[in-house]
Design a protein around this motif. Structure first.
Motif, PDB file in Angstrom:
ATOM      1  N   ASN A 190      46.797  57.102  57.629  1.00  0.00           N
ATOM      2  CA  ASN A 190      48.259  57.005  57.804  1.00  0.00           C
ATOM      3  C   ASN A 190      48.972  58.299  57.448  1.00  0.00           C
ATOM      4  N   MET A 191      48.216  59.364  57.140  1.00  0.00           N
ATOM      5  CA  MET A 191      48.823  60.656  56.809  1.00  0.00           C
ATOM      6  C   MET A 191      48.422  61.703  57.832  1.00  0.00           C
ATOM      7  N   THR A 192      49.319  62.655  58.075  1.00  0.00           N
ATOM      8  CA  THR A 192      48.967  63.781  58.934  1.00  0.00           C
ATOM      9  C   THR A 192      47.925  64.647  58.232  1.00  0.00           C
ATOM     10  N   VAL A 193      47.360  65.573  58.978  1.00  0.00           N
ATOM     11  CA  VAL A 193      46.387  66.516  58.410  1.00  0.00           C
ATOM     12  C   VAL A 193      46.985  67.245  57.210  1.00  0.00           C
ATOM     13  N   ARG A 194      48.196  67.760  57.372  1.00  0.00           N
ATOM     14  CA  ARG A 194      48.834  68.497  56.266  1.00  0.00           C
ATOM     15  C   ARG A 194      49.063  67.587  55.055  1.00  0.00           C
ATOM     16  N   GLN A 195      49.509  66.371  55.296  1.00  0.00           N
ATOM     17  CA  GLN A 195      49.731  65.434  54.188  1.00  0.00           C
ATOM     18  C   GLN A 195      48.434  65.083  53.474  1.00  0.00           C
ATOM     19  N   ASN A 196      47.347  64.956  54.243  1.00  0.00           N
ATOM     20  CA  ASN A 196      46.037  64.696  53.645  1.00  0.00           C
ATOM     21  C   ASN A 196      45.661  65.792  52.653  1.00  0.00           C
ATOM     22  N   ILE A 197      45.990  67.024  52.998  1.00  0.00           N
ATOM     23  CA  ILE A 197      45.594  68.172  52.178  1.00  0.00           C
ATOM     24  C   ILE A 197      46.504  68.338  50.958  1.00  0.00           C
ATOM     25  N   THR A 198      47.792  68.099  51.128  1.00  0.00           N
ATOM     26  CA  THR A 198      48.739  68.378  50.042  1.00  0.00           C
ATOM     27  C   THR A 198      48.913  67.215  49.070  1.00  0.00           C
ATOM     28  N   TRP A 199      48.456  66.030  49.453  1.00  0.00           N
ATOM     29  CA  TRP A 199      48.729  64.844  48.628  1.00  0.00           C
ATOM     30  C   TRP A 199      48.165  64.983  47.209  1.00  0.00           C
ATOM     31  N   ALA A 200      46.880  65.262  47.085  1.00  0.00           N
ATOM     32  CA  ALA A 200      46.256  65.289  45.746  1.00  0.00           C
ATOM     33  C   ALA A 200      46.801  66.409  44.853  1.00  0.00           C
ATOM     34  N   PRO A 201      46.930  67.648  45.350  1.00  0.00           N
ATOM     35  CA  PRO A 201      47.453  68.698  44.470  1.00  0.00           C
ATOM     36  C   PRO A 201      48.854  68.400  43.937  1.00  0.00           C
ATOM     37  N   THR A 202      49.695  67.757  44.755  1.00  0.00           N
ATOM     38  CA  THR A 202      51.049  67.436  44.291  1.00  0.00           C
ATOM     39  C   THR A 202      51.052  66.171  43.429  1.00  0.00           C
ATOM     40  N   GLU A 220      47.972  70.598  62.205  1.00  0.00           N
ATOM     41  CA  GLU A 220      48.593  70.234  60.922  1.00  0.00           C
ATOM     42  C   GLU A 220      49.410  68.939  60.989  1.00  0.00           C
ATOM     43  N   ASP A 221      50.019  68.648  62.132  1.00  0.00           N
ATOM     44  CA  ASP A 221      50.848  67.448  62.256  1.00  0.00           C
ATOM     45  C   ASP A 221      50.130  66.289  62.944  1.00  0.00           C
ATOM     46  N   ALA A 222      48.855  66.490  63.248  1.00  0.00           N
ATOM     47  CA  ALA A 222      48.072  65.438  63.905  1.00  0.00           C
ATOM     48  C   ALA A 222      47.601  64.409  62.876  1.00  0.00           C
ATOM     49  N   TYR A 223      47.303  63.221  63.365  1.00  0.00           N
ATOM     50  CA  TYR A 223      46.715  62.188  62.516  1.00  0.00           C
ATOM     51  C   TYR A 223      45.193  62.172  62.725  1.00  0.00           C
ATOM     52  N   PRO A 224      44.439  61.757  61.717  1.00  0.00           N
ATOM     53  CA  PRO A 224      42.977  61.806  61.821  1.00  0.00           C
ATOM     54  C   PRO A 224      42.409  61.117  63.059  1.00  0.00           C
TER      55      PRO A 224
END
Length: 249
Positions: free
Chosen positions: A99-111, A138-142
């Protein structure tokens, strides 16, 4: 055995893992030095993935201790989630958040962990996506990505936490053959940059090229270990010789 230095990052002592009456790992003592690339090979069912998953307590050892960077992670008082922030893990089946974009997948844990502010995490995501050639996704979904793209994103997501070690559990086994190379290329680059790595894989070419030390696991024990030259060109145990005869065609 090849040792790059005496700086032991992961120290495993008398590790045993049983599922009911089935003992999968039998009294294993092993270590991984900082900067080492340890590649674990062997037949299916030999305990390779269970061993790797014990290293960050995704599987809880039945007996034994695991020390990561001086901390006994098998001690119930240890905050394992904090420890895992320093141990990147890449799975066979990607495990991206659908349910997260590629960018959201990457930034979620560090933030989420407070390791980075949002703008820092965004900048790091851009840098890592550029590095693996997937910034345009970056804005695509898995669900819209190929298997190879998903696995490269999974690696990037783990790297965003700036881990001390990367654990790879058969990262190419779920991929179509033509996608394997693009994932192995990213892993080779990581190895060249000095990342400490423990890799369970059936890719013998990768093991030969990247591994400092190869562990051959079968029947729940490490039966033999050594440099790629020792393991692939001068195997000692009949079990390893038989395994290599089947996989090195």
């Amino acid at each position: 055995m090849t040792e790059l230095n005496n700086n032991v990052l992961i120290d495993v002592q008398h590790l045993t893992k049983a599922f009911g009456d089935h003992v999968v790992l039998k009294d294993i003592s092993e270590h991984i030095n900082e900067g080492e690339k340890v590649v674990i090979i062997g037949p299916s069912g030999g305990g390779k993935s269970t061993f790797l998953r014990c290293l960050n307590l995704l599987e809880i050892p039945t007996e034994g201790t695991i020390i990561f960077d001086g901390t006994d992670i098998t001690d119930p008082k240890t905050d394992i989630n904090k420890v895992r922030q320093h141990m990147g893990m890449v799975f066979q089946h990607f495990n991206l958040f659908p349910n997260m974009t590629v960018r959201q997948n990457i930034t979620w844990a560090p933030t989420k962990t407070g390791m980075m502010k949002a703008e820092e995490a965004d900048a790091e995501a851009t840098r890592l996506l550029t590095r693996v050639g997937l910034l345009e996704k970056e804005d695509a979904y898995p669900s819209s990505l190929s298997g190879g793209q998903k696995q490269r994103i999974a690696i990037v997501r783990a790297l965003a936490m700036k881990p001390r070690v990367m654990l790879f559990d058969e990262p190419t086994s779920a991929l179509d053959p033509e996608m394997v190379g693009e994932v192995l290329e990213v892993m080779k680059e990581l190895a060249e940059e000095g990342m400490t790595m423990a890799v369970v894989t059936h890719e013998m070419g990768f093991a030969k090229e990247v591994g400092n030390r190869i562990l051959f696991m079968a029947d729940g024990v490490i039966m033999e270990q050594g440099t790629p030259d020792q393991i692939f060109n001068h195997p000692q145990s009949p079990r390893l010789q038989d395994f290599l005869a089947k996989v090195l065609i």
